[in-house]
Design a protein around this motif. Structure first.
Motif, mmCIF file in Angstrom:
data_model
loop_
_atom_site.group_PDB
_atom_site.id
_atom_site.type_symbol
_atom_site.label_atom_id
_atom_site.label_comp_id
_atom_site.label_asym_id
_atom_site.label_seq_id
_atom_site.Cartn_x
_atom_site.Cartn_y
_atom_site.Cartn_z
ATOM 1 N N ARG A 130 3.722 5.232 -5.619
ATOM 2 C CA ARG A 130 3.404 5.852 -7.217
ATOM 3 C C ARG A 130 2.295 6.709 -8.214
ATOM 4 O O ARG A 130 2.360 7.369 -8.931
ATOM 5 C CB ARG A 130 3.349 3.899 -7.661
ATOM 6 C CG ARG A 130 2.686 4.370 -8.788
ATOM 7 C CD ARG A 130 2.395 2.813 -9.390
ATOM 8 N NE ARG A 130 1.726 2.061 -8.761
ATOM 9 C CZ ARG A 130 0.566 2.712 -9.367
ATOM 10 N NH1 ARG A 130 -0.290 3.299 -10.842
ATOM 11 N NH2 ARG A 130 -0.969 2.444 -8.491
ATOM 12 N N LEU A 131 1.068 6.589 -6.770
ATOM 13 C CA LEU A 131 -0.475 7.115 -7.024
ATOM 14 C C LEU A 131 0.238 9.633 -7.117
ATOM 15 O O LEU A 131 0.158 9.046 -8.052
ATOM 16 C CB LEU A 131 -1.286 7.180 -6.305
ATOM 17 C CG LEU A 131 -2.046 5.339 -6.652
ATOM 18 C CD1 LEU A 131 -2.600 5.285 -5.313
ATOM 19 C CD2 LEU A 131 -2.230 5.420 -8.354
ATOM 20 N N ARG A 132 1.155 9.926 -6.228
ATOM 21 C CA ARG A 132 1.458 10.176 -5.593
ATOM 22 C C ARG A 132 2.340 10.908 -6.511
ATOM 23 O O ARG A 132 2.259 12.211 -7.216
ATOM 24 C CB ARG A 132 2.397 10.555 -4.400
ATOM 25 C CG ARG A 132 1.181 10.873 -3.247
ATOM 26 C CD ARG A 132 2.163 11.238 -1.751
ATOM 27 N NE ARG A 132 0.809 10.587 -0.904
ATOM 28 C CZ ARG A 132 1.087 9.981 0.537
ATOM 29 N NH1 ARG A 132 2.664 10.456 0.725
ATOM 30 N NH2 ARG A 132 0.852 10.623 1.725
ATOM 31 N N GLU A 133 3.066 10.534 -7.568
ATOM 32 C CA GLU A 133 4.403 10.992 -8.273
ATOM 33 C C GLU A 133 3.547 11.196 -9.576
ATOM 34 O O GLU A 133 3.348 11.741 -10.609
ATOM 35 C CB GLU A 133 5.392 9.445 -8.480
ATOM 36 C CG GLU A 133 6.037 9.460 -7.137
ATOM 37 C CD GLU A 133 7.167 10.840 -7.689
ATOM 38 O OE1 GLU A 133 7.459 11.097 -9.457
ATOM 39 O OE2 GLU A 133 7.458 11.668 -6.692
ATOM 40 N N GLU A 134 2.496 9.906 -9.947
ATOM 41 C CA GLU A 134 1.749 9.803 -10.763
ATOM 42 C C GLU A 134 0.687 11.834 -10.896
ATOM 43 O O GLU A 134 0.564 12.331 -12.140
ATOM 44 C CB GLU A 134 0.702 8.930 -11.202
ATOM 45 C CG GLU A 134 1.044 7.710 -11.679
ATOM 46 C CD GLU A 134 -0.078 6.792 -12.359
ATOM 47 O OE1 GLU A 134 -1.324 6.846 -12.044
ATOM 48 O OE2 GLU A 134 0.532 5.477 -11.931
ATOM 49 N N VAL A 135 -0.483 11.978 -10.170
ATOM 50 C CA VAL A 135 -0.660 12.888 -10.093
ATOM 51 C C VAL A 135 0.102 14.215 -9.700
ATOM 52 O O VAL A 135 0.020 14.992 -10.306
ATOM 53 C CB VAL A 135 -0.919 12.947 -8.630
ATOM 54 C CG1 VAL A 135 -1.623 14.157 -8.054
ATOM 55 C CG2 VAL A 135 -1.956 12.238 -8.132
ATOM 56 N N GLU B 167 0.697 -1.133 0.146
ATOM 57 C CA GLU B 167 -0.069 0.090 -0.228
ATOM 58 C C GLU B 167 0.722 1.526 -0.052
ATOM 59 O O GLU B 167 0.719 2.364 -0.733
ATOM 60 C CB GLU B 167 -0.444 -0.115 1.410
ATOM 61 C CG GLU B 167 -1.744 -0.861 1.209
ATOM 62 C CD GLU B 167 -3.218 -1.538 1.957
ATOM 63 O OE1 GLU B 167 -4.138 -1.424 2.333
ATOM 64 O OE2 GLU B 167 -2.532 -0.908 3.442
ATOM 65 N N GLU C 79 2.022 1.785 -3.715
ATOM 66 C CA GLU C 79 0.817 2.371 -4.596
ATOM 67 C C GLU C 79 0.791 3.875 -4.372
ATOM 68 O O GLU C 79 0.768 4.592 -4.695
ATOM 69 C CB GLU C 79 -0.273 1.841 -4.104
ATOM 70 C CG GLU C 79 -1.210 1.814 -5.511
ATOM 71 C CD GLU C 79 -2.698 1.157 -5.085
ATOM 72 O OE1 GLU C 79 -3.166 0.919 -5.843
ATOM 73 O OE2 GLU C 79 -2.853 0.069 -3.733
ATOM 74 N N LEU C 80 0.936 4.361 -2.943
ATOM 75 C CA LEU C 80 1.022 5.840 -2.477
ATOM 76 C C LEU C 80 1.875 6.064 -2.750
ATOM 77 O O LEU C 80 1.385 7.294 -3.338
ATOM 78 C CB LEU C 80 0.555 5.551 -1.030
ATOM 79 C CG LEU C 80 0.181 7.409 -0.304
ATOM 80 C CD1 LEU C 80 -0.947 7.771 -0.937
ATOM 81 C CD2 LEU C 80 0.654 7.291 1.312
#
Length: 97
Positions: A70-75, A64, A67-68
């Motif tokens: 990774r998602l922060r980088e995507e945002v 988790e 993933e957090l």
């Protein structure tokens, strides 16, 4: 010989619970500091948690957490692309005049 039972106001209970829930102090530490039995304070905290409807947060697992990140980088990347698109659009708008 009868025992004397102490009573506490709702404000006092709320203040003690706030030390645990809001300030992050442990129940044991707070109970010692305010002179209340640990079990008593624990019951107050449990009652406050149950009435607020909040589930206690559990720590993120390793997957988790990854993933957090990774998602922060995507945002972050998506925001940069959006800013770039705005700049390009305004540049083209100025060119059209």
């Amino acid at each position: 010989m009868g025992s004397t039972r102490r009573s506490f106001t709702e404000e006092y209970k709320a203040s003690a619970v706030g030390l645990v829930l809001d300030d992050g102090h442990s129940i044991a530490e707070t109970a010692r500091n305010i002179g209340v039995h640990e079990m008593t304070l624990g019951k107050w905290v449990k009652k406050a948690r149950d009435s607020s409807g909040k589930r206690p947060e559990k720590p993120l697992s390793e997957s988790e957490r990854e993933e957090l990140i990774r998602l922060r980088e995507e945002v972050k990347h998506a925001r940069m692309e959006a800013e770039f698109a705005k700049k390009v659009a305004s540049w083209f708008a100025k060119d059209q005049r």
